[in-house]
Motif scaffolding. Structure first.
Motif, short mmCIF file in Angstrom:
data_model
loop_
_atom_site.label_atom_id
_atom_site.label_comp_id
_atom_site.label_asym_id
_atom_site.label_seq_id
_atom_site.Cartn_x
_atom_site.Cartn_y
_atom_site.Cartn_z
N UNK A 117 49.53 68.02 47.82
CA UNK A 117 48.30 67.52 48.42
C UNK A 117 47.89 66.21 47.74
N UNK A 118 47.56 65.22 48.52
CA UNK A 118 47.14 63.93 47.96
C UNK A 118 45.79 63.54 48.56
N UNK A 119 45.17 62.53 47.96
CA UNK A 119 43.83 62.13 48.40
C UNK A 119 43.84 61.64 49.84
N UNK A 120 44.90 60.95 50.23
CA UNK A 120 45.01 60.56 51.63
C UNK A 120 45.43 61.78 52.43
N UNK A 121 44.66 62.10 53.45
CA UNK A 121 44.93 63.35 54.17
C UNK A 121 46.32 63.31 54.83
N UNK A 122 47.10 64.35 54.55
CA UNK A 122 48.46 64.41 55.07
C UNK A 122 48.50 64.62 56.58
N UNK A 123 47.38 65.07 57.15
CA UNK A 123 47.41 65.33 58.60
C UNK A 123 47.05 64.08 59.40
N UNK A 124 46.93 62.94 58.70
CA UNK A 124 46.73 61.69 59.41
C UNK A 124 45.28 61.30 59.60
N UNK A 125 44.34 62.14 59.13
CA UNK A 125 42.94 61.77 59.27
C UNK A 125 42.62 60.57 58.40
N UNK A 126 41.80 59.68 58.90
CA UNK A 126 41.36 58.56 58.07
C UNK A 126 39.85 58.65 57.95
N UNK A 127 39.30 57.97 56.98
CA UNK A 127 37.85 57.97 56.81
C UNK A 127 37.34 59.22 56.12
N UNK A 128 38.24 60.08 55.67
CA UNK A 128 37.83 61.26 54.93
C UNK A 128 38.83 61.46 53.80
N UNK A 129 38.30 61.84 52.63
CA UNK A 129 39.19 62.03 51.48
C UNK A 129 39.58 63.49 51.37
N UNK A 130 40.85 63.73 51.16
CA UNK A 130 41.28 65.10 50.96
C UNK A 130 41.36 65.40 49.46
N UNK A 131 41.44 66.69 49.14
CA UNK A 131 41.51 67.10 47.74
C UNK A 131 42.94 66.92 47.24
N UNK A 132 43.11 66.27 46.09
CA UNK A 132 44.47 66.09 45.59
C UNK A 132 44.86 67.27 44.68
N UNK A 133 46.11 67.22 44.23
CA UNK A 133 46.66 68.39 43.56
C UNK A 133 45.96 68.72 42.25
N UNK A 134 45.47 67.69 41.55
CA UNK A 134 44.79 68.00 40.29
C UNK A 134 43.50 68.77 40.57
N UNK A 135 42.87 68.47 41.72
CA UNK A 135 41.67 69.24 42.06
C UNK A 135 42.03 70.66 42.51
N UNK A 136 43.18 70.78 43.15
CA UNK A 136 43.67 72.12 43.50
C UNK A 136 43.87 72.95 42.23
N UNK A 137 44.42 72.30 41.20
CA UNK A 137 44.69 73.03 39.96
C UNK A 137 43.39 73.48 39.30
N UNK A 138 42.41 72.58 39.25
CA UNK A 138 41.12 72.95 38.66
C UNK A 138 40.51 74.11 39.44
N UNK A 139 40.60 74.01 40.76
CA UNK A 139 40.01 75.06 41.59
C UNK A 139 40.73 76.39 41.34
N UNK A 140 42.03 76.32 41.11
CA UNK A 140 42.78 77.56 40.90
C UNK A 140 42.30 78.25 39.62
N UNK A 141 42.03 77.46 38.59
CA UNK A 141 41.47 78.02 37.35
C UNK A 141 40.13 78.69 37.64
N UNK A 142 39.32 78.01 38.46
CA UNK A 142 38.00 78.59 38.78
C UNK A 142 38.13 79.86 39.61
N UNK A 143 39.11 79.87 40.50
CA UNK A 143 39.28 81.06 41.35
C UNK A 143 39.64 82.26 40.48
N UNK A 144 40.53 82.03 39.53
CA UNK A 144 40.93 83.14 38.66
C UNK A 144 39.83 83.51 37.68
N UNK A 145 38.86 82.64 37.50
CA UNK A 145 37.66 82.94 36.72
C UNK A 145 37.83 83.03 35.24
#
Lengths: 301, 401
Positions: free
Chosen positions: B373-401
């Motif tokens: 996952x990168x900040x530029x949306x892989x599905x081609x959307x423009x004008x919106x920022x997607x979550x990149x992999x480092x944010x996915x990793x942080x979120x995964x830590x939070x999910x596991x609590x």
């Protein structure tokens, strides 16, 4: 070894026949070193100090410096510009506080459990067993250290499994039990060494003066072996605080500081953030060691 | 590297790949991120093969370059060395990130990158485009694997597909009734299997939740589980936080997963085909399916380093590893679907390609392969920022609590 240790007497004088000849380079060096105690000491300490400074403190310093950098989130390259962001996140995002407190709790629990199990064991080894049994008991305590960490952790996984011998299931308690088992020898051995140095006559004197078991323990044995228990606790506490493998194997869905560090290096390639997280156990250990130092346990080791 | 040569090469490549690209069609439906996302550094692909350099240095997943040292019968490295005159030096990497790090040292010629590493290698200029004409076996690769977002940028191929597999839903047939056909069995907050569910222990698992939301919450507008904006990402994270209450344990070590299903500590959760096979071989009453929502999966790609010192041998290895015989061997050893359509005739187990759905494009059209996952949306959307992999990793830590 040509370098005389401090305090050792000078080598005996050479046999008479050799006196006329000028001293060889080895002897001149030895003599020079003998005269200059400072040079002698610095030569002796150079290697260990270099090791301590470069390999040990150096890596700690590198860790701390890295914690102020960041990574390019996409290419994974290090961005070497100063930022507080990592520490800010570690301190403000709740999950890291939770994980740090949980890790601390696990380390404390493991240390207490090990102390409670290890003390009677060490006492029996040092004071009750015959010399022959004593040797066998020491070997028995050391034997688990010969087996691989992973084998032991997986053995606990099988035992804790719902159709296993214990069948408790996985989770934080399983992790505490496994770590307590893994680090128990590191608690028994220092306490055993401490109790060995405790003269039997002191126990007999306590008995002669009318102290029963508990009072003798509280007023004689405990104060004298406390430094040994603290020494053992440094091992169990620090080993538990940094562990991330046992919790992966038997921890179910829980995670500790080590896992957060590991995930940030292994999965996210975010070395700076991992470094910031890794300073938490370092700080906890420094506080713990400072507290230990106040008890005077470090001096009497 | 003179600029004119570079431009000509790039233009030729663009033409060639555009021509190939027309015939692929189908697949996941996501457009190449290069078209809208990042521009990779300009690196020249090899134009023609020269003499062998005598050796090649590989970074590979365990089991991808077997030389008979694990099992004397499993050896496709020595035959390659004899045929090509290139001695193979393999460095086995344990994670995608290790692969990225190793490749950045510049000491290796080729790498078997998964989709969650390949784009990072391309973006950092670590790997070069691949001239597919120099890899004769490439023409037999399944169309559904060519020029995909994880192995190409802007229609330029950056690697050769190696093999693929899907993350399946597995359950204990004696404990889970009725038989599930949906991921809801692991995402339902009121699951009757509380404490007995499992999930894959990696940030990339957030995509599994996004995939489930794609089917169950169309209002979120998720088009690609690897392109999540703030709201979509939060929804996936919330779903996983609720799921955590029911999870018994997370797995990342596949032997651990096999054992948990065997003992019944885990009764349902995400799995790989090879885990299902091992559990079944141990007489565990399990079944694994591709649920109706589809699934995430992986598709690995052999890539060539931009600074490869042995590019000719690297290309020869690329062709060898996807040649029918070797591709069949590696697929059977590792437990995944081969990438070469002719490999199915070469497998020792004649039913292998059916078990792993190698020829089943319909099956794989429901599989969303791992990609970074990168900040530029892989599905081609423009004008919106997607979550990149480092944010996915942080979120995964939070999910596991």
């Amino acid at each position: 070894m040509s370098v005389p240790l401090p305090g050792t007497p000078v080598a005996p004088a050479s046999p008479p026949g050799r006196m006329d000849r000028p001293p060889g380079p080895r002897r001149r060096l030895a003599a020079a070193l003998h005269r200059h105690a400072g040079v002698r000491l610095s030569l002796l300490l150079a290697a260990p100090l270099a090791w301590l400074g470069v390999a040990y403190l150096g890596s700690l310093a590198a860790l701390f410096v890295t914690a102020f950098w960041s990574t390019d989130s996409f290419t994974g390259d290090l961005v070497r510009t100063f930022t507080w962001a990592n520490f800010h996140d570690v301190l403000t995002i709740e999950v890291y506080r939770t994980v740090a407190l949980r890790s601390l709790g696990v380390a404390v629990a493991v240390t207490l459990i090990d102390a409670v199990i290890a003390f009677p064991m060490a006492f029996a080894m040092a004071k009750l067993a015959s010399p022959r049994t004593q040797r066998w008991l020491v070997i028995a305590v050391l034997t688990p250290l010969w087996a691989s960490y992973l084998v032991k952790a997986y053995a606990w996984r099988v035992m804790l499994s719902s159709d296993g011998l214990l069948g408790w299931g996985y989770g934080l308690w399983a992790t505490i039990a496994t770590l307590s088992y893994l680090w128990l020898p590191y608690m028994i051995l220092p306490i055993y060494a401490g109790l060995e140095r405790l003269p039997d006559s002191l126990l007999e004197a306590a008995g002669d003066l009318g102290a029963r078991g508990w009072r003798a323990f509280r007023t004689v044995v405990w104060p004298l072996t406390f430094p040994a228990i603290v020494a053992g606790s440094v091992f169990t506490f620090s080993l538990s605080l940094g562990d991330y493998i046992a919790v992966k194997i038997v921890g179910g869905r829980s995670q500790l500081i080590g896992n957060v560090v590991y995930d940030n290096i292994g999965a996210a390639n975010n070395l700076p953030f991992a470094a910031a997280v890794a300073t938490i156990p370092v700080v906890i250990m420094l506080v713990y060691l400072a507290a230990v130092r106040r008890t005077g346990a470090l001096e009497s080791l | 590297m003179r600029p004119t040569r570079l431009v000509i090469a790039a233009a030729a490549l663009a033409l060639a790949t555009a021509a190939c690209g027309g015939s692929t069609g189908g697949g996941g439906g996501a457009s190449a991120p290069g078209a809208t996302g990042f521009t990779p550094p300009k690196i020249e692909a090899l134009k023609s093969l020269g003499a062998s350099e005598g050796q090649v240095n590989l970074v590979a997943w365990a089991g991808y370059a077997e030389d008979g040292s694990n099992d004397p019968k499993v050896d496709w490295v020595h035959p390659f060395e004899r045929a090509s005159g290139c001695k193979v030096n393999t460095k086995v990497a344990g994670t995608s990130d290790e692969m990225v790090t190793l490749m950045k040292t510049g000491e290796y010629d080729a790498v078997s990158a998964s989709g969650d590493a390949s784009l990072r290698l391309i973006a950092s200029g670590t790997v070069a485009p691949v001239t597919t004409d120099l890899v004769p076996s490439y023409k037999d690769v399944f169309a559904g694997l060519k020029l995909k977002p994880w192995n190409s940028v802007g229609g330029v191929a950056y690697g050769i597909p190696h093999g693929r597999g899907a993350n399946l839903l597995m359950w204990r047939t004696d404990k889970v009734t009725p038989a599930p056909d949906s991921w809801s069995v692991v995402f339902d907050p009121a699951s009757p299997y509380k404490g007995k569910l499992t999930a894959y222990d990696s940030p990339i698992y957030i995509a599994d939740a996004a995939l489930y939301l794609m089917a169950t919450k169309p209002g979120l507008g998720i088009k690609d589980p690897y392109a999540l904006d703030d709201k979509q990402f939060q929804a996936a994270v919330d779903l996983l936080k609720r799921q955590r209450q029911n999870v018994g344990e997370y797995w990342s070590d596949y032997t651990k997963a096999v054992q948990a299903f065997k003992s019944g500590d885990t009764v349902a959760g995400t799995t790989w085909q090879v885990i299902a096979n091992l559990a079944e071989a141990d007489k565990a009453p399990v079944k694994a399916i591709l649920p109706k929502e589809g699934s995430t999966g992986w598709s690995d790609t052999w890539m060539v380093a931009a600074k490869a010192q042995h590019p000719n041998c690297a290309y020869k290895w690329l062709d060898w590893i996807i040649s029918p015989k070797a591709n069949a061997q590696v697929a059977e050893w590792f437990g995944e679907a081969p990438s070469n359509s002719k490999a199915c005739a070469e497998t020792a187990d004649k039913g292998f390609c059916d078990t792993y759905h190698a020829t089943d494009e319909d099956y794989f059209s429901k599989v969303h392969y791992w990609t970074t996952p990168i900040a530029q949306c892989l599905d081609g959307r423009t004008g919106v920022k997607c979550k990149d992999y480092s944010e996915w990793t942080r979120a995964w830590t939070e999910i596991k609590g």
